[in-house]
Design a protein around this motif. Sequence first.
Motif, PDB file in Angstrom:
ATOM      1  N   GLY A   1      -1.338   4.135 -10.287  1.00 56.57           N
ATOM      2  CA  GLY A   1      -0.164   4.993 -10.229  1.00 56.57           C
ATOM      3  C   GLY A   1       0.851   4.590 -11.264  1.00 56.57           C
ATOM      4  O   GLY A   1       0.615   3.710 -12.096  1.00 56.57           O
ATOM      5  N   LYS A   2       1.983   5.248 -11.217  1.00 56.52           N
ATOM      6  CA  LYS A   2       3.100   4.974 -12.122  1.00 56.52           C
ATOM      7  C   LYS A   2       4.327   4.618 -11.293  1.00 56.52           C
ATOM      8  O   LYS A   2       4.470   5.059 -10.153  1.00 56.52           O
ATOM      9  N   ILE A   3       5.210   3.846 -11.886  1.00 59.16           N
ATOM     10  CA  ILE A   3       6.465   3.504 -11.213  1.00 59.16           C
ATOM     11  C   ILE A   3       7.636   4.002 -12.046  1.00 59.16           C
ATOM     12  O   ILE A   3       7.532   4.191 -13.255  1.00 59.16           O
ATOM     13  N   SER A   4       8.723   4.206 -11.375  1.00 64.22           N
ATOM     14  CA  SER A   4       9.998   4.448 -12.029  1.00 64.22           C
ATOM     15  C   SER A   4      11.055   3.847 -11.106  1.00 64.22           C
ATOM     16  O   SER A   4      10.738   3.365 -10.015  1.00 64.22           O
ATOM     17  N   THR A   5      12.277   3.858 -11.545  1.00 63.03           N
ATOM     18  CA  THR A   5      13.351   3.341 -10.695  1.00 63.03           C
ATOM     19  C   THR A   5      14.507   4.322 -10.707  1.00 63.03           C
ATOM     20  O   THR A   5      14.650   5.137 -11.607  1.00 63.03           O
TER      21      THR A   5
ATOM     22  N   ILE B   1      -1.169   2.317   2.691  1.00 61.27           N
ATOM     23  CA  ILE B   1      -0.033   1.405   2.543  1.00 61.27           C
ATOM     24  C   ILE B   1       0.971   1.940   1.530  1.00 61.27           C
ATOM     25  O   ILE B   1       2.180   1.798   1.694  1.00 61.27           O
ATOM     26  N   ILE B   2       0.480   2.610   0.495  1.00 57.17           N
ATOM     27  CA  ILE B   2       1.356   3.021  -0.603  1.00 57.17           C
ATOM     28  C   ILE B   2       1.584   4.530  -0.640  1.00 57.17           C
ATOM     29  O   ILE B   2       1.771   5.113  -1.694  1.00 57.17           O
ATOM     30  N   THR B   3       1.606   5.146   0.533  1.00 58.37           N
ATOM     31  CA  THR B   3       1.884   6.584   0.582  1.00 58.37           C
ATOM     32  C   THR B   3       3.374   6.896   0.445  1.00 58.37           C
ATOM     33  O   THR B   3       3.747   8.026   0.170  1.00 58.37           O
ATOM     34  N   SER B   4       4.225   5.891   0.632  1.00 59.80           N
ATOM     35  CA  SER B   4       5.671   6.108   0.492  1.00 59.80           C
ATOM     36  C   SER B   4       6.273   4.972  -0.328  1.00 59.80           C
ATOM     37  O   SER B   4       5.646   3.932  -0.536  1.00 59.80           O
ATOM     38  N   ASN B   5       7.484   5.185  -0.769  1.00 62.69           N
ATOM     39  CA  ASN B   5       8.170   4.165  -1.563  1.00 62.69           C
ATOM     40  C   ASN B   5       8.547   2.975  -0.692  1.00 62.69           C
ATOM     41  O   ASN B   5       8.887   3.139   0.484  1.00 62.69           O
ATOM     42  N   PRO B   6       8.516   1.776  -1.266  1.00 64.83           N
ATOM     43  CA  PRO B   6       8.888   0.601  -0.473  1.00 64.83           C
ATOM     44  C   PRO B   6      10.400   0.481  -0.337  1.00 64.83           C
ATOM     45  O   PRO B   6      11.162   1.059  -1.120  1.00 64.83           O
TER      46      PRO B   6
ATOM     47  N   ASP C   1       5.885   0.785   4.550  1.00 68.09           N
ATOM     48  CA  ASP C   1       5.679   1.277   5.909  1.00 68.09           C
ATOM     49  C   ASP C   1       4.284   1.883   5.992  1.00 68.09           C
ATOM     50  O   ASP C   1       4.051   3.009   5.570  1.00 68.09           O
ATOM     51  N   SER C   2       3.351   1.122   6.540  1.00 65.63           N
ATOM     52  CA  SER C   2       1.973   1.570   6.665  1.00 65.63           C
ATOM     53  C   SER C   2       1.778   2.238   8.020  1.00 65.63           C
ATOM     54  O   SER C   2       2.191   1.694   9.045  1.00 65.63           O
ATOM     55  N   PRO C   3       1.140   3.424   8.057  1.00 67.01           N
ATOM     56  CA  PRO C   3       0.881   4.058   9.342  1.00 67.01           C
ATOM     57  C   PRO C   3      -0.026   3.221  10.253  1.00 67.01           C
ATOM     58  O   PRO C   3       0.080   3.299  11.463  1.00 67.01           O
ATOM     59  N   LYS C   4      -0.882   2.404   9.667  1.00 69.56           N
ATOM     60  CA  LYS C   4      -1.815   1.591  10.470  1.00 69.56           C
ATOM     61  C   LYS C   4      -1.243   0.221  10.833  1.00 69.56           C
ATOM     62  O   LYS C   4      -1.466  -0.277  11.926  1.00 69.56           O
TER      63      LYS C   4
ATOM     64  N   LYS D   1       2.152  -0.811  10.219  1.00 74.21           N
ATOM     65  CA  LYS D   1       3.626  -0.789  10.275  1.00 74.21           C
ATOM     66  C   LYS D   1       4.189  -1.513   9.047  1.00 74.21           C
ATOM     67  O   LYS D   1       3.665  -1.361   7.968  1.00 74.21           O
ATOM     68  N   ASN D   2       5.206  -2.338   9.213  1.00 72.87           N
ATOM     69  CA  ASN D   2       5.845  -2.964   8.051  1.00 72.87           C
ATOM     70  C   ASN D   2       4.946  -4.033   7.442  1.00 72.87           C
ATOM     71  O   ASN D   2       4.471  -4.929   8.132  1.00 72.87           O
ATOM     72  N   MET D   3       4.766  -3.918   6.119  1.00 69.11           N
ATOM     73  CA  MET D   3       3.990  -4.917   5.372  1.00 69.11           C
ATOM     74  C   MET D   3       4.910  -5.506   4.306  1.00 69.11           C
ATOM     75  O   MET D   3       5.460  -4.789   3.486  1.00 69.11           O
ATOM     76  N   PHE D   4       5.058  -6.816   4.338  1.00 76.67           N
ATOM     77  CA  PHE D   4       6.009  -7.524   3.485  1.00 76.67           C
ATOM     78  C   PHE D   4       5.277  -8.108   2.279  1.00 76.67           C
ATOM     79  O   PHE D   4       4.359  -8.915   2.436  1.00 76.67           O
ATOM     80  N   PHE D   5       5.715  -7.712   1.095  1.00 78.70           N
ATOM     81  CA  PHE D   5       5.130  -8.226  -0.143  1.00 78.70           C
ATOM     82  C   PHE D   5       6.194  -8.988  -0.921  1.00 78.70           C
ATOM     83  O   PHE D   5       7.350  -8.583  -0.975  1.00 78.70           O
ATOM     84  N   LYS D   6       5.779 -10.085  -1.536  1.00 75.45           N
ATOM     85  CA  LYS D   6       6.660 -10.846  -2.409  1.00 75.45           C
ATOM     86  C   LYS D   6       5.959 -11.060  -3.738  1.00 75.45           C
ATOM     87  O   LYS D   6       4.728 -10.959  -3.836  1.00 75.45           O
TER      88      LYS D   6
END
Length: 179
Positions: free
Chosen positions: A116-120, A140-145, A159-162, A164-169
Amino acid sequence: MGFGFNLLVIFILLPLTGILFILWILSKKNIVGKILGFIWLGIFGLTLLSGITQWLTAKTELDKEDYYGEYVINRAYFKGKQTDWQYNHFRFEIKENDSIYFYTTENKTITKTYKGKISTTKPYNSARLIIDMEKPTHHIITSNPTTYRKAWSFYLVFDSPKFKNMFFKKGKWKSIDLK
């Protein structure tokens, strides 16, 4: 400084300083000058300490470039088998050409890559991440973090439907010992 500090200066410190200064000139006693000096030295010291504390504890203001790098599950937030399993099965990378690569893995081996692509966007002082993934994509990546900023770092929550919250660092993936 705040409103209360301004009131303190205007209604207490300035009149007290004026009175002490006049007393110092009329009496020529060093103790009055020393008291005056200590008061203002204390005020300047507290102001400096307050400024340093605010600088040290202020949340990081992010730019687009701050998002570039590799991301792994933050195992410090929640410990246990589920977190270790997620750590060994999901990670992603944002490259400087504004590409995002989300990897499903089996430990070290990448089994599938979602691109995919990112922007801010910068609605306030700090940039927020926007992800546009090619379809079909991973749940996991169906919505913006959501970006959570700390004083010296930040982390992303998806916010993962399966799951819930998944924390990435930000960080490099390293093999972990599963007990």
